[in-house]
Design a protein around this motif. Structure first.
Motif, mmCIF file in Angstrom:
data_model
loop_
_atom_site.group_PDB
_atom_site.id
_atom_site.type_symbol
_atom_site.label_atom_id
_atom_site.label_comp_id
_atom_site.label_asym_id
_atom_site.label_seq_id
_atom_site.Cartn_x
_atom_site.Cartn_y
_atom_site.Cartn_z
ATOM 1 N N ASP A 132 67.575 20.378 -28.881
ATOM 2 C CA ASP A 132 68.333 20.270 -27.371
ATOM 3 C C ASP A 132 67.727 21.312 -26.835
ATOM 4 N N LEU A 133 67.196 22.390 -27.416
ATOM 5 C CA LEU A 133 66.512 23.572 -26.563
ATOM 6 C C LEU A 133 65.155 23.022 -26.300
ATOM 7 N N LEU A 134 64.394 22.362 -27.166
ATOM 8 C CA LEU A 134 63.155 21.679 -26.780
ATOM 9 C C LEU A 134 63.029 21.049 -25.726
ATOM 10 N N GLU A 135 64.176 20.167 -25.771
ATOM 11 C CA GLU A 135 64.305 19.278 -24.509
ATOM 12 C C GLU A 135 64.669 19.945 -23.278
ATOM 13 N N LEU A 136 65.475 20.956 -23.178
ATOM 14 C CA LEU A 136 65.830 21.700 -22.181
ATOM 15 C C LEU A 136 64.627 22.368 -21.619
ATOM 16 N N PHE A 137 63.734 23.378 -22.635
ATOM 17 C CA PHE A 137 62.516 23.663 -22.049
ATOM 18 C C PHE A 137 61.611 22.717 -21.795
ATOM 19 N N THR A 138 61.491 21.846 -22.064
ATOM 20 C CA THR A 138 60.264 20.679 -21.773
ATOM 21 C C THR A 138 60.763 20.427 -20.137
ATOM 22 N N GLU A 139 62.070 20.193 -19.921
ATOM 23 C CA GLU A 139 62.521 19.888 -18.510
ATOM 24 C C GLU A 139 62.044 21.128 -17.512
ATOM 25 N N TYR A 140 62.158 22.148 -17.997
ATOM 26 C CA TYR A 140 61.758 23.595 -17.339
ATOM 27 C C TYR A 140 60.277 23.448 -17.136
ATOM 28 N N LEU A 141 59.421 23.202 -18.198
ATOM 29 C CA LEU A 141 58.150 23.056 -17.949
ATOM 30 C C LEU A 141 57.467 21.931 -16.929
ATOM 31 N N HIS A 142 58.280 20.868 -17.184
ATOM 32 C CA HIS A 142 57.991 19.735 -16.111
ATOM 33 C C HIS A 142 58.198 20.252 -14.554
ATOM 34 N N ASP A 143 59.239 20.877 -14.518
ATOM 35 C CA ASP A 143 59.539 21.453 -13.161
ATOM 36 C C ASP A 143 58.496 22.397 -12.717
ATOM 37 N N LEU A 144 57.899 23.137 -13.587
ATOM 38 C CA LEU A 144 57.083 24.338 -13.553
ATOM 39 C C LEU A 144 55.486 23.357 -12.928
ATOM 40 N N VAL A 145 55.338 22.618 -13.584
ATOM 41 C CA VAL A 145 54.132 21.687 -13.460
ATOM 42 C C VAL A 145 54.253 21.157 -12.096
ATOM 43 N N LYS A 146 55.719 20.531 -11.593
ATOM 44 C CA LYS A 146 55.707 20.155 -10.331
ATOM 45 C C LYS A 146 55.393 21.220 -9.104
ATOM 46 N N VAL A 147 55.681 22.434 -9.464
ATOM 47 C CA VAL A 147 55.462 23.534 -8.479
ATOM 48 C C VAL A 147 53.794 23.683 -8.517
ATOM 49 N N VAL A 148 53.186 23.638 -9.596
ATOM 50 C CA VAL A 148 51.612 23.915 -9.452
ATOM 51 C C VAL A 148 51.143 22.491 -8.537
ATOM 52 N N THR A 149 51.657 21.411 -8.883
ATOM 53 C CA THR A 149 51.122 20.212 -8.312
ATOM 54 C C THR A 149 51.294 20.181 -6.897
ATOM 55 N N ARG A 150 52.788 20.527 -6.497
ATOM 56 C CA ARG A 150 52.801 20.508 -4.995
ATOM 57 C C ARG A 150 52.070 21.658 -4.440
ATOM 58 N N GLU A 151 51.729 22.876 -4.816
ATOM 59 C CA GLU A 151 51.085 23.786 -4.307
ATOM 60 C C GLU A 151 49.522 23.333 -4.136
ATOM 61 N N ARG A 152 49.126 22.916 -4.853
ATOM 62 C CA ARG A 152 47.583 22.095 -4.859
ATOM 63 C C ARG A 152 47.700 21.201 -3.691
ATOM 64 N N GLU A 153 48.739 20.268 -3.420
ATOM 65 C CA GLU A 153 48.735 18.961 -2.373
ATOM 66 C C GLU A 153 48.798 20.013 -1.328
ATOM 67 N N ARG A 154 49.488 21.136 -1.069
ATOM 68 C CA ARG A 154 49.778 21.630 0.197
ATOM 69 C C ARG A 154 48.419 22.301 0.501
ATOM 70 N N GLU A 155 47.767 22.881 -0.397
ATOM 71 C CA GLU A 155 46.365 23.617 -0.341
ATOM 72 C C GLU A 155 45.368 22.549 0.562
ATOM 73 N N LEU A 156 45.346 21.453 -0.355
ATOM 74 C CA LEU A 156 44.511 20.261 -0.034
ATOM 75 C C LEU A 156 44.536 19.874 1.546
ATOM 76 N N VAL A 157 46.078 19.856 1.924
ATOM 77 C CA VAL A 157 46.341 19.361 3.246
ATOM 78 C C VAL A 157 45.952 20.448 4.328
ATOM 79 N N ARG A 158 46.237 21.684 3.923
ATOM 80 C CA ARG A 158 45.871 22.604 4.669
ATOM 81 C C ARG A 158 44.440 22.876 5.120
ATOM 82 N N ARG A 159 43.695 22.640 4.264
ATOM 83 C CA ARG A 159 42.070 22.596 4.261
ATOM 84 C C ARG A 159 41.440 21.420 4.967
#
Length: 162
Positions: A132-159
């Motif tokens: 159960d905890l592995l599944e929960l932490f995996t969801e949190y990690l997936h959300d963190l990956v989305k943050v990094v991906t979104r930040e990268r996308e914003r930087e590419l648009v900005r530049r």
């Protein structure tokens, strides 16, 4: 993990994440019946309970590993022992209000993969497992990956690179 890192996770108690459908048994149940119960419900453990004044109180836990190590490997006849003979008595417990890190540390210190979750009065409310905890932490990690991906996308648009 630092206190700052832990504070990123939601403050809800483990009761929010535990599985409320717990398969229970009594210490008098035969090992054969316990194994069938595990098989029929597709679980690797049974919480051993006693009933006091209308409340269901966990008093032990028996796992599929207990059945293998304590019964099969020792060549004990399955009709000669009960759940009470092989269960882990006085199991480590989590309270519904315990946070994720408290629960994880308790599992680590006790060396267990499963914790029955109890109310303030000690009544069984659910169970939390490493899976159960592995599944929960995996969801949190997936959300963190989305943050990094979104930040990268914003930087590419900005530049103007996108």
């Amino acid at each position: 993990m630092s206190a700052a890192a832990r504070s990123v996770l939601p403050p809800q108690g483990i009761g929010q994440y535990c599985n409320r459908e717990v398969v229970v048994t009594e210490r008098e149940r035969s090992i054969r019946d316990a194994a069938r119960l595990m098989r029929n419900h597709h679980v690797g453990d049974l919480v051993v309970v006693e009933r006091y004044e209308g409340e269901v109180i966990p008093v032990g836990i028996v796992t599929d590993r207990d059945l293998v190590v304590e019964v099969l490997a020792e060549e004990v006849g399955v009709d000669e022992v009960t759940v009470g003979d092989v269960m882990s008595a006085e199991p480590a417990l989590a309270r519904e209000e315990d946070d994720l890190w408290e629960t994880l540390l308790r599992m680590q210190s006790w060396g267990v993969r499963r914790l029955p979750v109890v109310s303030a009065s000690g009544e069984l409310q659910g169970i939390i497992t490493v899976d159960d905890l592995l599944e929960l932490f995996t969801e949190y990690l997936h959300d963190l990956v989305k943050v990094v991906t979104r930040e990268r996308e914003r930087e590419l648009v900005r530049r103007g690179s996108k």
